[in-house]
Enzyme design. Structure first.
Site, PDB file in Angstrom:
ATOM      1  N   LYS A 175       0.811  -1.119   0.092  1.00 41.78           N
ATOM      2  CA  LYS A 175       0.066  -0.196  -0.138  1.00 41.78           C
ATOM      3  C   LYS A 175       0.853   1.160   0.047  1.00 41.78           C
ATOM      4  O   LYS A 175       1.951   1.048   0.199  1.00 41.78           O
ATOM      5  CB  LYS A 175      -0.897  -0.024   1.108  1.00 41.78           C
ATOM      6  CG  LYS A 175      -0.226   0.370   2.578  1.00 41.78           C
ATOM      7  CD  LYS A 175      -1.477   0.397   3.733  1.00 41.78           C
ATOM      8  CE  LYS A 175      -1.435   1.831   4.329  1.00 41.78           C
ATOM      9  NZ  LYS A 175      -0.614   2.073   5.502  1.00 41.78           N
ATOM     10  N   ASP A 204      -2.902  -5.712   1.919  1.00 40.87           N
ATOM     11  CA  ASP A 204      -3.600  -4.881   2.971  1.00 40.87           C
ATOM     12  C   ASP A 204      -3.265  -5.926   4.189  1.00 40.87           C
ATOM     13  O   ASP A 204      -3.903  -6.957   4.617  1.00 40.87           O
ATOM     14  CB  ASP A 204      -5.356  -4.951   2.775  1.00 40.87           C
ATOM     15  CG  ASP A 204      -5.639  -3.875   4.065  1.00 40.87           C
ATOM     16  OD1 ASP A 204      -5.363  -4.462   5.143  1.00 40.87           O
ATOM     17  OD2 ASP A 204      -6.462  -2.974   3.970  1.00 40.87           O
ATOM     18  N   HIS A 205      -2.353  -5.475   5.000  1.00 48.06           N
ATOM     19  CA  HIS A 205      -1.867  -6.493   5.967  1.00 48.06           C
ATOM     20  C   HIS A 205      -2.761  -6.897   7.014  1.00 48.06           C
ATOM     21  O   HIS A 205      -2.572  -8.209   7.613  1.00 48.06           O
ATOM     22  CB  HIS A 205      -0.381  -6.212   6.749  1.00 48.06           C
ATOM     23  CG  HIS A 205      -0.457  -4.985   7.817  1.00 48.06           C
ATOM     24  ND1 HIS A 205      -0.854  -3.645   7.492  1.00 48.06           N
ATOM     25  CD2 HIS A 205      -0.405  -5.351   9.170  1.00 48.06           C
ATOM     26  CE1 HIS A 205      -0.699  -3.214   8.641  1.00 48.06           C
ATOM     27  NE2 HIS A 205      -0.677  -4.041   9.669  1.00 48.06           N
ATOM     28  N   LYS A 209      -4.085 -10.734   9.357  1.00 42.35           N
ATOM     29  CA  LYS A 209      -4.131 -10.764  10.856  1.00 42.35           C
ATOM     30  C   LYS A 209      -5.140 -12.187  11.189  1.00 42.35           C
ATOM     31  O   LYS A 209      -6.387 -12.125  10.556  1.00 42.35           O
ATOM     32  CB  LYS A 209      -4.543  -9.706  11.543  1.00 42.35           C
ATOM     33  CG  LYS A 209      -3.340  -8.554  11.323  1.00 42.35           C
ATOM     34  CD  LYS A 209      -4.059  -7.529  12.046  1.00 42.35           C
ATOM     35  CE  LYS A 209      -3.083  -6.176  11.950  1.00 42.35           C
ATOM     36  NZ  LYS A 209      -2.112  -6.052  12.999  1.00 42.35           N
ATOM     37  N   GLU A 243      -4.375   3.845  18.188  1.00 36.78           N
ATOM     38  CA  GLU A 243      -2.929   3.533  18.319  1.00 36.78           C
ATOM     39  C   GLU A 243      -2.309   4.622  19.534  1.00 36.78           C
ATOM     40  O   GLU A 243      -2.932   5.990  19.595  1.00 36.78           O
ATOM     41  CB  GLU A 243      -2.163   3.920  17.100  1.00 36.78           C
ATOM     42  CG  GLU A 243      -2.301   2.852  16.103  1.00 36.78           C
ATOM     43  CD  GLU A 243      -1.354   2.982  14.737  1.00 36.78           C
ATOM     44  OE1 GLU A 243      -0.546   2.348  14.844  1.00 36.78           O
ATOM     45  OE2 GLU A 243      -1.899   3.899  13.923  1.00 36.78           O
ATOM     46  N   HIS A 267      -7.301  -0.733   5.929  1.00 34.88           N
ATOM     47  CA  HIS A 267      -7.532  -1.590   6.998  1.00 34.88           C
ATOM     48  C   HIS A 267      -8.977  -1.426   7.506  1.00 34.88           C
ATOM     49  O   HIS A 267      -9.775  -2.508   7.367  1.00 34.88           O
ATOM     50  CB  HIS A 267      -6.748  -1.350   8.100  1.00 34.88           C
ATOM     51  CG  HIS A 267      -5.227  -0.968   7.632  1.00 34.88           C
ATOM     52  ND1 HIS A 267      -4.692  -1.831   6.665  1.00 34.88           N
ATOM     53  CD2 HIS A 267      -4.236  -0.738   8.191  1.00 34.88           C
ATOM     54  CE1 HIS A 267      -3.352  -1.540   6.554  1.00 34.88           C
ATOM     55  NE2 HIS A 267      -3.103  -0.672   7.321  1.00 34.88           N
TER      56      HIS A 267
HETATM   57  C1  BG6 Z   1       0.058   0.844   8.638  1.00 36.25           C
HETATM   58  C2  BG6 Z   1       0.063   2.183   8.675  1.00 36.25           C
HETATM   59  O1  BG6 Z   1      -0.645   0.295   7.653  1.00 36.25           O
HETATM   60  O2  BG6 Z   1      -0.788   0.147   9.915  1.00 36.25           O
HETATM   61  C3  BG6 Z   1       0.629   2.659  10.104  1.00 36.25           C
HETATM   62  O3  BG6 Z   1       0.527   2.832   7.806  1.00 36.25           O
HETATM   63  C4  BG6 Z   1      -0.189   2.177  11.275  1.00 36.25           C
HETATM   64  O4  BG6 Z   1       0.434   4.003  10.303  1.00 36.25           O
HETATM   65  C5  BG6 Z   1      -0.176   0.405  11.046  1.00 36.25           C
HETATM   66  O5  BG6 Z   1       0.431   2.364  12.547  1.00 36.25           O
HETATM   67  C6  BG6 Z   1      -0.889  -0.242  12.125  1.00 36.25           C
HETATM   68  O6  BG6 Z   1      -0.771  -1.641  11.882  1.00 36.25           O
HETATM   69  P1  BG6 Z   1      -1.033  -2.626  13.192  1.00 36.25           P
HETATM   70  O7  BG6 Z   1      -0.848  -3.906  12.527  1.00 36.25           O
HETATM   71  O8  BG6 Z   1       0.180  -2.089  14.130  1.00 36.25           O
HETATM   72  O9  BG6 Z   1      -2.084  -2.455  13.560  1.00 36.25           O
END
Ligand code: BG6
Length: 516
Positions: A175, A204-205, A209, A243, A267
């Site tokens: 992304k 889209d990581h 999960k 976060e 996400h």
């Molecule tokens: C990323 C964002 O895609 O996802 C970051 O660019 C964010 O800003 C992160 O901190 C959050 O990912 P995770 O897996 O820590 O929830």
């Protein structure tokens, strides 16, 4: 009666989620990482490869090629990769596994718009094939600045690396896919000029999960939820991705992105899709993605004059977050002092279809909030009649809530009204909880492990399709356009708190944001 599992090994054998780690057959593969010395590669991709190797999940014949602009030889790349893995791997590294993973790693140096890089890559991949006497599948992982995505795909095409006679060629794209709808369309068009859609794996990581995939398991493996999963029983939905960290050293990227592009467009809309989609006919990539796209199409993008009622933005001010005194966003290094970029975004959306019409779906995300938590909270409607009311016992009765916690404390809980012990019929909510840690007794793999594996296997179920990404932008674009025009002051919230008060204005009467 079946015997109780007696050892950890037996439990693991019965653990359905251990399937995520099982050794699926994977064709011999050469994986090339463009941007191999960058941050994502060091923190996530190389450690993910190591952990796959550690599990014995990588294909038996596997080659790694790193490519980037930095000055480096094969040896230096191996050394840097080793250091990155040792620093960021989720498990203690085993030198034997590391050696085996990196011993034949190769490095191709150059600028991504330089044809020589691709000639060199062609040579190295062919050498690896002929040394082993195998036609390796080829996976190209684009972990570079987005400005190179189109260029790299075009160059792969020009060098004839976009296909290979006896094996598969796949391209993984990180992304962001564009910074608005128009750019996303252009990038998709550029990519599909060279490749077929089934060769493209847009990451889209969040989809990698375990807990995100569990949304599907909860919904579609249990008869319990389906009858109530609609507007007749569900009052509202809140999706939170909070976060406690700030932007760190990413001002350059973040200030031109903002929370809406960084987390909501991808996400959070994916979480919404999984929660709201119809049951797919099966779990093949296109069946699942077709259903997600239908949800996105059912969301009406705000008209310009609706943006203020449907969306709120804000920036963090100084405060105490994650136990530290921190400065405000506008005081962060490399953030312009008149920046209008949001570090917090909240939206109220509706999915206009038979299942969801009229159910408000609230999304919120922000940096420097009270804590890190990603969850989906589904609030049910109140019961139609409370027989206990005369007794004063119904004081604590709350409508049921189903909470799917993506992170941390991964799991799910259902709140129920229960009788407080005693002679009177007094009721208060209690939680029925499932926690991953206790139920499965194993650490979930990192999202990238699963996704790299799926890309190597050619399974695109957990990757976003071209029309899906565009449908996501269609919802976000009007908000971005309206915010870009509005040069008024951006609301502020104290770091380490619940976010801006202005977010309350999005809520319908009787609704409250859940505490973060
Ligand atoms: C990323 C964002 O895609 O996802 C970051 O660019 C964010 O800003 C992160 O901190 C959050 O990912 P995770 O897996 O820590 O929830």
């Amino acid at each position: 009666m079946p015997a109780e599992p007696s050892t950890a090994r037996d439990v693991e054998d019965e653990n359905p989620l251990a399937e995520g780690l099982e050794r699926l057959p994977v064709h011999p593969t050469t994986l090339t990482i463009f941007g191999a010395t960058g941050d994502l590669s060091k923190r996530k991709l190389l450690p993910a490869l190591y952990n796959l190797a550690h599990e014995g999940a990588l294909p038996e014949r596997f080659n790694l090629i790193g490519s980037s602009r930095g000055e480096s030889s094969d040896e230096e790349f191996r050394k840097d990769a080793r250091e990155a893995i040792e620093e960021y791997s989720r498990r203690e590294t085993d030198p034997k596994v590391l050696d085996a993973l990196l011993k034949s790693a190769r490095y191709v140096r150059g600028s991504f718009d330089d044809p020589e890089v691709y000639e060199q890559l062609d040579k190295v991949t062919a050498e690896l094939d002929s040394e082993a006497g195998i036609d390796f599948n080829r996976v190209y992982y684009l972990s570079t600045s987005p400005s190179f995505f189109s260029v790299i795909v075009e160059m792969l095409g020009k060098q004839g690396l976009d296909k290979h006679e006896n094996s598969e060629v796949r391209v993984v794209i990180e992304k962001p896919i564009g910074t608005n709808l128009e750019e996303a369309k252009q990038l998709n068009a550029d990519v599909l000029d060279v490749l077929d859609e089934d060769q493209v794996f847009r990451i889209d990581h969040y989809l990698g999960k375990e807990t995100v995939q569990n949304v599907l398991a909860f919904r579609f493996a249990n008869g319990l939820f389906e009858p109530i999963w609609n507007r007749n029983f569900i009052d509202s939905v809140q999706i939170t991705a909070a976060e406690d960290i700030g932007i760190g050293s990413r001002a350059g990227y973040y200030d031109s992105s903002g929370a809406l592009r960084d987390l909501v467009q991808n996400h959070m809309l994916q979480l919404l899709c999984l929660l709201c989609m119809e049951p797919p006919v099966n779990f093949s990539a296109d069946e699942v993605r077709d259903e997600k796209v239908k949800v996105l199409h059912a969301i009406h993008p705000p008209e310009p004059d609706e943006v203020n009622e449907m969306a709120v933005r804000a920036q963090y001010a100084s405060g105490v977050a994650a136990g530290e005194e921190v400065e405000g966003y506008l005081d962060e290094e490399d953030v312009p002092e008149d920046s209008h970029t949001e570090t917090y975004a909240a939206l109220r959306l509706e999915v206009d279809n038979w299942r969801w019409a009229g159910v408000p779906i609230y999304l919120r995300t922000g940096k420097r909030l009270a804590r890190k938590v990603t969850e989906i909270a589904v609030a049910l409607k109140p019961v139609p009649h409370l027989a206990f009311a005369q007794d004063g016992g119904a004081v604590g009765v709350q409508p049921n809530q189903i909470i799917l916690t993506v992170q941390p404390n991964e799991g799910a809980s259902i709140s129920l009204g229960a009788k407080i012990p005693g002679t009177r019929m007094r009721i208060r909510p209690v939680n029925m909880e499932f926690l991953y840690g206790t139920a499965f007794m194993s650490e979930s793999p990192e999202a990238y492990e699963r996704l790299i594996m799926d890309a190597m296997r050619g399974d695109a179920t957990l990757f976003t399709r071209d029309d899906e990404v565009e449908a996501q932008w269609r919802i976000i674009d009007p908000v971005l356009a309206s915010w870009a025009e509005d040069k008024g002051d951006v609301a502020q919230y104290e770091s380490g708190t619940q976010g801006p008060d202005e977010a309350d204005d999005l809520l319908a009467a009787g609704h409250k944001w859940r505490a973060i």
